[in-house]
Design an enzyme around this catalytic site. Structure first.
Site, PDB file in Angstrom:
ATOM      1  N   TYR A 141      68.442  52.041  45.624  1.00  0.00           N
ATOM      2  CA  TYR A 141      70.160  50.687  46.720  1.00  0.00           C
ATOM      3  C   TYR A 141      69.910  49.913  45.922  1.00  0.00           C
ATOM      4  CZ  TYR A 141      70.087  54.661  49.219  1.00  0.00           C
ATOM      5  OH  TYR A 141      69.545  56.567  50.397  1.00  0.00           O
ATOM      6  N   LYS A 202      56.267  58.221  43.163  1.00  0.00           N
ATOM      7  CA  LYS A 202      56.091  59.442  41.525  1.00  0.00           C
ATOM      8  C   LYS A 202      54.825  58.525  41.296  1.00  0.00           C
ATOM      9  CE  LYS A 202      56.658  63.454  39.966  1.00  0.00           C
ATOM     10  NZ  LYS A 202      56.324  65.021  40.198  1.00  0.00           N
TER      11      LYS A 202
HETATM   12  C1  IPM Z   1      70.992  57.697  55.483  1.00  0.00           C
HETATM   13  C2  IPM Z   1      72.091  57.338  54.970  1.00  0.00           C
HETATM   14  C3  IPM Z   1      72.502  56.572  53.966  1.00  0.00           C
HETATM   15  C4  IPM Z   1      71.460  56.041  53.012  1.00  0.00           C
HETATM   16  C5  IPM Z   1      73.545  56.689  53.442  1.00  0.00           C
HETATM   17  C6  IPM Z   1      74.986  56.880  54.363  1.00  0.00           C
HETATM   18  C7  IPM Z   1      74.133  55.767  52.328  1.00  0.00           C
HETATM   19  O1  IPM Z   1      71.627  58.654  54.133  1.00  0.00           O
HETATM   20  O2  IPM Z   1      70.545  56.347  56.303  1.00  0.00           O
HETATM   21  O3  IPM Z   1      69.402  57.840  55.620  1.00  0.00           O
HETATM   22  O4  IPM Z   1      71.204  56.964  52.024  1.00  0.00           O
HETATM   23  O5  IPM Z   1      70.675  55.644  53.525  1.00  0.00           O
END
Ligand code: IPM
Ligand code: MG
Length: 363
Positions: A141, A202
């Site tokens: 992320y 993984k």
């Molecule tokens: C979550 C959601 C988010 C993520 C999205 C909305 C970006 O799926 O909070 O799990 O991927 O973290």
């Protein structure tokens, strides 16, 4: 002055419906709080090119914690088209507000309890009680992505096999980031008398990044000899969780795997109408339902608010209002057990607010 100042961020889509429901129960509990509404959501992307304007972040910094509904997100191509004409082509790029909040405010813990409340017709198996700790700031992320391979990347060994038109995403895992999330999982296990922590990875394929994660996990686990520790590959873990959810207790994992496995766990206890989250840092936290904004149901008061109401319960716990938290959970459990008030996902026809009022009546 109220005891707590809470940033109130409904967002858009069903975010508005479910946060309205959460306020019904918080008001019934007479939480001594001031709720400060913040601009956030798709409408602000369209008008300003930012779904999480700086003024909202500034306001959040003046509060104790935040409560968040949901926000619509779209791919960059579609998002660009919905921008105000004068903003188009100016390089505004859409990034998920919740992901930004997690990173900007260093909310490194994504805590997602998944409990099968007795009487919920949607339970996969009765008695499931899992807790997911998802690392919330790094991993896949970090937002470092390229639509094509930048030329200079070919200086790196192994890249010669990758065609130039490949899109590339980076995954970053640090020892500190791994240690603090694993420690949070073990501290939780100790506090709530949980028996086991399972680290999910993984490592057989992601040989560098997940080696870092697992090394940190083993090191921290050794400090908690009274709590069992094991680990599993993400793929096998999904299979085993379905096969025997009772073999697991607290699960700790990296960002994307935690995203995936927390949906799986939520589904085992009733689906997205039951998945609640706390995004928790050292001094600040944002509570939210795990589900998205479901634009097709927006404003219809149809969806199940229990996920959001359980997020409110998590917020009460985090604020130290543990009696109110326990009362609220008891009220949710009682309404589910009675089975008289059920939203459409549970096979009933109660509205979002009917459900909230039924829960409030038990308080
Ligand atoms: C979550 C959601 C988010 C993520 C999205 C909305 C970006 O799926 O909070 O799990 O991927 O973290
Ligand atoms: Mg998710």
């Amino acid at each position: 002055m109220a005891k707590y100042r809470i940033a109130w961020l409904p967002g858009d889509g069903i975010g508005k419906d479910v946060t309205e429901a959460a306020r019904i129960v918080l008001d019934r509990l007479a939480l001594d709080a001031e709720y400060i509404p913040g601009d956030i959501g798709w409408e602000f992307w369209c008008k300003e090119g930012d779904a999480l304007p700086q003024r909202t972040l500034d306001m959040m910094k003046e509060t104790d914690c935040a409560f968040f509904g949901a926000i619509t997100s779209k791919g960059q191509d579609k998002a660009e088209k919905e921008l105000a004409p004068e903003l188009q082509g100016k390089g505004y790029s859409y990034r998920s507000p919740i992901v930004r909040m997690r990173q900007l405010l260093d909310l490194y813990i994504c805590l997602r309890p998944c409990k099968a409340y007795p009487g919920n017709p949607l339970n996969y198996k009765d008695g499931i009680d899992l807790v997911v700790f998802r690392e919330n700031t790094e991993g896949m992320y970090i937002g470092v992505e390229y639509p094509r391979v930048p030329e200079e990347f070919y200086a790196v060994k192994g890249m010669e096999k990758i065609p130039r038109h490949a899109a590339i995403s980076f995954r970053a895992i640090t020892p500190e980031g791994s240690e603090r999330i694993v420690r949070a999982a073990f501290e939780y296990a100790r506090k709530y008398n949980r028996k086991k922590v399972t680290a999910v990875h993984k490592a057989n394929v992601l040989r560098q990044t997940d080696a870092v994660f697992m090394e940190a996990a083993r090191k921290v686990a050794a400090e908690y000899p009274e709590i069992a520790f094991d680990d599993a590959n993400i793929d096998a873990m999904c299979m085993w969780l379905l096969k025997n959810p009772f073999n697991y207790d607290v699960i700790v994992t990296t960002n994307l795997f935690g995203d995936i496995i927390s949906d799986l766990c939520a589904q085992m206890v009733g689906g997205m109408g039951f998945g609640c989250s706390g995004n928790i840092g050292r001094n600040y936290a944002v509570f939210e339902p795990t589900h998205g904004s479901a634009p097709k149901y927006a404003g219809q008061y149809k969806v199940n608010p229990i996920a959001t109401i359980l997020a409110a319960k998590m917020m009460l716990d985090w604020l130290g209002e543990t009696d109110k938290a326990a009362q609220l959970e008891g009220a949710v459990a009682a309404v589910i057990a009675e089975g008289k008030v059920r939203t459409y996902d549970m096979g009933g026809n109660a509205s979002t607010l009917d459900m909230a009022r039924a829960i409030a009546e038990k308080l």
